[in-house]
Design an enzyme around this catalytic site. Structure first.
Site, PDB file in Angstrom:
ATOM      1  N   LYS A 208      62.618 -29.566  14.898  1.00  0.00           N
ATOM      2  CA  LYS A 208      61.829 -30.167  13.830  1.00  0.00           C
ATOM      3  C   LYS A 208      62.317 -31.598  13.567  1.00  0.00           C
ATOM      4  O   LYS A 208      61.536 -32.525  13.516  1.00  0.00           O
ATOM      5  CB  LYS A 208      61.958 -29.306  12.577  1.00  0.00           C
ATOM      6  CG  LYS A 208      61.182 -29.806  11.401  1.00  0.00           C
ATOM      7  CD  LYS A 208      61.221 -28.799  10.271  1.00  0.00           C
ATOM      8  CE  LYS A 208      60.719 -29.436   8.989  1.00  0.00           C
ATOM      9  NZ  LYS A 208      60.788 -28.528   7.848  1.00  0.00           N
ATOM     10  N   GLU A 214      73.229 -29.802  18.685  1.00  0.00           N
ATOM     11  CA  GLU A 214      73.226 -28.858  19.808  1.00  0.00           C
ATOM     12  C   GLU A 214      72.016 -29.091  20.707  1.00  0.00           C
ATOM     13  O   GLU A 214      72.123 -29.175  21.935  1.00  0.00           O
ATOM     14  CB  GLU A 214      73.176 -27.405  19.300  1.00  0.00           C
ATOM     15  CG  GLU A 214      74.388 -26.946  18.521  1.00  0.00           C
ATOM     16  CD  GLU A 214      74.292 -27.200  17.031  1.00  0.00           C
ATOM     17  OE1 GLU A 214      73.602 -28.175  16.615  1.00  0.00           O
ATOM     18  OE2 GLU A 214      74.909 -26.448  16.262  1.00  0.00           O
ATOM     19  N   GLY A 269      62.035 -24.503   9.152  1.00  0.00           N
ATOM     20  CA  GLY A 269      62.481 -24.143  10.504  1.00  0.00           C
ATOM     21  C   GLY A 269      62.384 -22.645  10.776  1.00  0.00           C
ATOM     22  O   GLY A 269      61.850 -22.206  11.790  1.00  0.00           O
ATOM     23  N   ARG A 270      62.879 -21.837   9.846  1.00  0.00           N
ATOM     24  CA  ARG A 270      62.915 -20.383  10.090  1.00  0.00           C
ATOM     25  C   ARG A 270      61.561 -19.718   9.867  1.00  0.00           C
ATOM     26  O   ARG A 270      61.427 -18.513  10.056  1.00  0.00           O
ATOM     27  CB  ARG A 270      64.015 -19.740   9.244  1.00  0.00           C
ATOM     28  CG  ARG A 270      63.928 -20.033   7.763  1.00  0.00           C
ATOM     29  CD  ARG A 270      65.230 -19.664   7.068  1.00  0.00           C
ATOM     30  NE  ARG A 270      65.269 -20.026   5.660  1.00  0.00           N
ATOM     31  CZ  ARG A 270      65.639 -21.203   5.193  1.00  0.00           C
ATOM     32  NH1 ARG A 270      65.977 -22.168   6.018  1.00  0.00           N
ATOM     33  NH2 ARG A 270      65.662 -21.437   3.891  1.00  0.00           N
ATOM     34  N   GLU A 355      69.488 -17.332   5.664  1.00  0.00           N
ATOM     35  CA  GLU A 355      69.401 -18.757   5.346  1.00  0.00           C
ATOM     36  C   GLU A 355      68.538 -18.947   4.090  1.00  0.00           C
ATOM     37  O   GLU A 355      68.680 -19.925   3.372  1.00  0.00           O
ATOM     38  CB  GLU A 355      68.813 -19.537   6.541  1.00  0.00           C
ATOM     39  CG  GLU A 355      69.558 -20.825   6.818  1.00  0.00           C
ATOM     40  CD  GLU A 355      69.062 -21.593   8.044  1.00  0.00           C
ATOM     41  OE1 GLU A 355      67.858 -21.874   8.140  1.00  0.00           O
ATOM     42  OE2 GLU A 355      69.901 -21.927   8.895  1.00  0.00           O
ATOM     43  N   HIS A 386      75.223   5.296  18.833  1.00  0.00           N
ATOM     44  CA  HIS A 386      76.481   5.550  19.535  1.00  0.00           C
ATOM     45  C   HIS A 386      77.497   4.448  19.245  1.00  0.00           C
ATOM     46  O   HIS A 386      78.479   4.310  19.975  1.00  0.00           O
ATOM     47  CB  HIS A 386      76.213   5.669  21.034  1.00  0.00           C
ATOM     48  CG  HIS A 386      75.299   6.826  21.333  1.00  0.00           C
ATOM     49  ND1 HIS A 386      75.766   8.090  21.574  1.00  0.00           N
ATOM     50  CD2 HIS A 386      73.948   6.903  21.364  1.00  0.00           C
ATOM     51  CE1 HIS A 386      74.730   8.902  21.781  1.00  0.00           C
ATOM     52  NE2 HIS A 386      73.619   8.203  21.648  1.00  0.00           N
ATOM     53  N   LYS A 506      78.396 -29.236   9.568  1.00  0.00           N
ATOM     54  CA  LYS A 506      77.872 -30.223  10.526  1.00  0.00           C
ATOM     55  C   LYS A 506      78.609 -31.551  10.362  1.00  0.00           C
ATOM     56  O   LYS A 506      79.009 -32.187  11.335  1.00  0.00           O
ATOM     57  CB  LYS A 506      76.384 -30.480  10.263  1.00  0.00           C
ATOM     58  CG  LYS A 506      75.437 -29.383  10.679  1.00  0.00           C
ATOM     59  CD  LYS A 506      73.994 -29.897  10.542  1.00  0.00           C
ATOM     60  CE  LYS A 506      72.998 -28.772  10.486  1.00  0.00           C
ATOM     61  NZ  LYS A 506      71.643 -29.217  10.163  1.00  0.00           N
TER      62      LYS A 506
HETATM   63  O1  F6P Z   1      70.775 -24.260  10.800  1.00  0.00           O
HETATM   64  C1  F6P Z   1      70.145 -25.249  10.078  1.00  0.00           C
HETATM   65  C2  F6P Z   1      68.795 -25.610  10.610  1.00  0.00           C
HETATM   66  O2  F6P Z   1      68.350 -26.706   9.875  1.00  0.00           O
HETATM   67  C3  F6P Z   1      67.787 -24.470  10.554  1.00  0.00           C
HETATM   68  O3  F6P Z   1      67.222 -24.298   9.313  1.00  0.00           O
HETATM   69  C4  F6P Z   1      66.831 -24.899  11.616  1.00  0.00           C
HETATM   70  O4  F6P Z   1      66.009 -23.845  11.991  1.00  0.00           O
HETATM   71  C5  F6P Z   1      67.792 -25.340  12.681  1.00  0.00           C
HETATM   72  O5  F6P Z   1      68.834 -25.987  11.980  1.00  0.00           O
HETATM   73  C6  F6P Z   1      67.227 -26.241  13.747  1.00  0.00           C
HETATM   74  O6  F6P Z   1      66.725 -27.431  13.229  1.00  0.00           O
HETATM   75  P1  F6P Z   1      65.794 -28.358  14.093  1.00  0.00           P
HETATM   76  O7  F6P Z   1      64.556 -27.628  14.401  1.00  0.00           O
HETATM   77  O8  F6P Z   1      65.534 -29.567  13.229  1.00  0.00           O
HETATM   78  O9  F6P Z   1      66.536 -28.738  15.342  1.00  0.00           O
END
Ligand code: F6P
Length: 541
Positions: A208, A214, A269-270, A355, A386, A506
């Site tokens: 987003k 990452e 995002g979620r 979250e 199990h 972060k």
């Molecule tokens: O973990 C924090 C967060 O902002 C989530 O809410 C989101 O889904 C994820 O990082 C990834 O964010 P982006 O889509 O901006 O890379």
């Protein structure tokens, strides 16, 4: 008038009194005393059969819990979300993921502007793109069709499409490999690409913000992999697409606007699976199946918006959650799909729920004096039986659980599925009713073993059934949990749509990143433990 805090509400106090009265009543007693109980506490919604009778509730409990939802203004809060109000106050945003799957043809607005034309136009663009990849008309730089689609994202930009691609694998185009890379650990990318040919590989960079460390690190390495593999920078546009709300950052990366699929700040995002973030899923299962999933979401959105609370599955699920979380003190909640395709469903729900509800400050900025979101966890049945079911049956903690199952298997082989479902139903029965001394004696169990072989029972669960796992049903299931979480946020008076709790780590990681550099000459301004950890890693690289 200032809003009353949760524990000051008369509805809350009545629930507390009621809890003290019924806390020791057993499910055995409740079922023995009311033969109609299963009828009373089941909602057969048409596609979803939701049995919540194995909960430690009476009709009075339900009346009081529904009264609490009313006192919290749930009806109005639902409307405020559906009408595009800026209910995500701390980020000053609307929360309108319901528009992404609005199949009614009716406009949905944010501040008077209908968002539906843009939603439908991105869906159309996704359709064209996904079809061209699926039918081989989208060619890589060297003219070969795409056989591998790699979604690079994390959190909501990974968990949703990854879970749903796995969940709907039965409907997938099998000639395409759709894989997901999320972890910044290089092993994830390296192992995922190990057996792939760059000529046939398409990367979908899903972020987003398009700034997530990452994702951008993985995307840069994927870019190098393509350029190295195809010996040309010019290969990038044919091997990369982007899903984002940040057009400038996408362009800076070198992905052209035609290959960018937009979504908006009112999509959290979620809650973004039904936005452009679902592109890898659409490529896997095809446009029609994707739309069918959206229809399922939409049907559940309508159910949530329109059904009275007494017949409203997400509302009842939320109320059960509050009942155990805040009155019985259950700190966790298990989600147990008896369906291998739903293996990633608990992991996906962890983000959506934890979250959203992992908050300790209420909407007035005050520390809460009650518990909010529980720890969500789970594994598919029967594997879990199990592993951790011992604790569910005989441990000291109360762990409420959702059992999710389907009447038919998609891969019917012998009697596997009948055994699977027999196990699922048996577990809900064993948890609820247990096994007492009398039964054990009647079975001839030696007296000295009786304490160890007794099952206390009285352990609550919901059972959620559907006929078969389809895209439509998956959409319904996900929306059901989304709205459960929304409802709990209203009751707990927390902001469900921000996630400030992920920020501090972060920022600190950025600082430590530079300190891990062997050439870093500055002082390590940390507490002793952190400084020593940094030194250990620096010295042992
Ligand atoms: O973990 C924090 C967060 O902002 C989530 O809410 C989101 O889904 C994820 O990082 C990834 O964010 P982006 O889509 O901006 O890379």
């Amino acid at each position: 008038m200032a809003k009353r805090r949760l524990r000051e509400l008369k509805e809350w106090k009545s629930l507390r009194k009621h809890y003290n009265k019924i806390r020791d009543v057993t499910l055995r007693e409740l079922f023995d005393n009311d033969p109609q109980r299963a009828d009373l506490f089941t909602i057969d919604e048409g596609d979803i059969y939701f049995d919540y009778s194995k909960n430690r509730i009476t009709p009075t409990t339900m009346r009081l819990l529904i009264g609490l939802a009313g006192a919290r203004g749930l009806k109005d809060e639902i409307e405020r979300m559906f009408r595009g109000y800026r209910i995500n106050k701390t980020e000053d945003r609307a929360v309108l993921h319901v528009a992404l799957r609005n199949r009614s043809g009716i406009p949905m607005t944010v501040e008077g502007v209908d968002v539906m034309p843009r939603v439908l136009s991105v869906l159309d663009k996704m359709k064209n793109f996904s079809e061209s990849v699926r039918d081989g008309t989208w060619k890589g730089h060297t003219g070969r069709p795409i056989r591998n689609v790699i979604n690079i994202g994390i959190g909501g930009s990974d968990l949703g499409p990854c879970m749903a691609t796995e969940a709907l694998r039965f409907y997938a185009k099998r000639e395409l490999n759709v894989r997901f890379v999320s972890n910044v650990d290089d092993t994830h990318l390296v192992e995922t690409l190990g057996d792939l040919d760059p000529e046939e590989t398409l990367f979908i960079v899903a972020s987003k913000t398009f700034t997530t460390q990452e994702t951008m690190t993985n995307a840069e390495s994927a870019r190098k992999w393509i350029i190295r593999g195809l010996s040309s920078e010019k290969a990038v546009p044919r091997h990369f697409a982007a899903l984002s709300s940040n057009a400038e950052a996408v362009a800076r990366f070198g992905i052209s606007p035609e290959n960018m699929f937009e979504f908006w700040d009112w999509v959290g995002g979620r809650y973004s699976l039904t936005s452009a973030i679902g592109l890898s899923l659409m490529i896997s299962i095809g446009y029609n199946n994707f739309i069918s999933m959206l229809e399922g979401f939409h049907q559940m959105d309508l159910h949530f918006r329109n059904e009275p609370f007494e017949r409203n599955i997400p509302v009842i699920m939320a109320l059960m959650g509050v009942w155990y979380n805040n009155f019985f003190g259950a700190g966790t909640y298990a989600v147990l799909p008896y369906e291998q395709y739903l293996a990633r469903f608990p992991a996906y729900l962890q983000q959506v729920d934890m979250e959203s509800s992992g908050k300790c400050v209420d909407r007035s900025g005050l520390s809460v004096n009650y518990d909010t979101g529980p720890v969500i966890w789970g594994e598919p049945g029967t594997n879990g039986q199990h592993a951790f079911f011992q604790l569910l049956h005989q441990g000291t903690r109360l762990v409420p659980a959702d059992f999710i199952g389907f009447a038919r298997s998609l891969n019917s082989t012998g009697d596997h599925h009948r055994k699977l479902i027999a196990n699922m139903i048996a577990q809900t029965e064993a948890l609820a009713f247990g096994k007492d001394e009398k039964q054990l004696k009647a079975e001839g169990v030696p007296v000295h073993q009786i304490p160890y072989r007794t099952f206390p029972g009285n352990r609550p669960s919901n059972t959620i059934l559907a006929k078969e796992l389809t895209p439509f049903i998956l959409g319904k299931l996900i929306a059901m949990y989304e709205h459960k979480i929304f409802t709990q946020g209203v009751i707990w008076d927390i902001f469900s749509f921000d996630q400030w709790g992920v920020e501090l780590g972060k920022v600190l990681a950025q600082k430590i990143l530079s300190e891990l550099d062997p050439d870093y000459k500055g002082e390590l301004m940390h507490h002793g433990s952190t400084a020593r950890l940094i030194r250990f890693c620096r010295n042992n690289r």
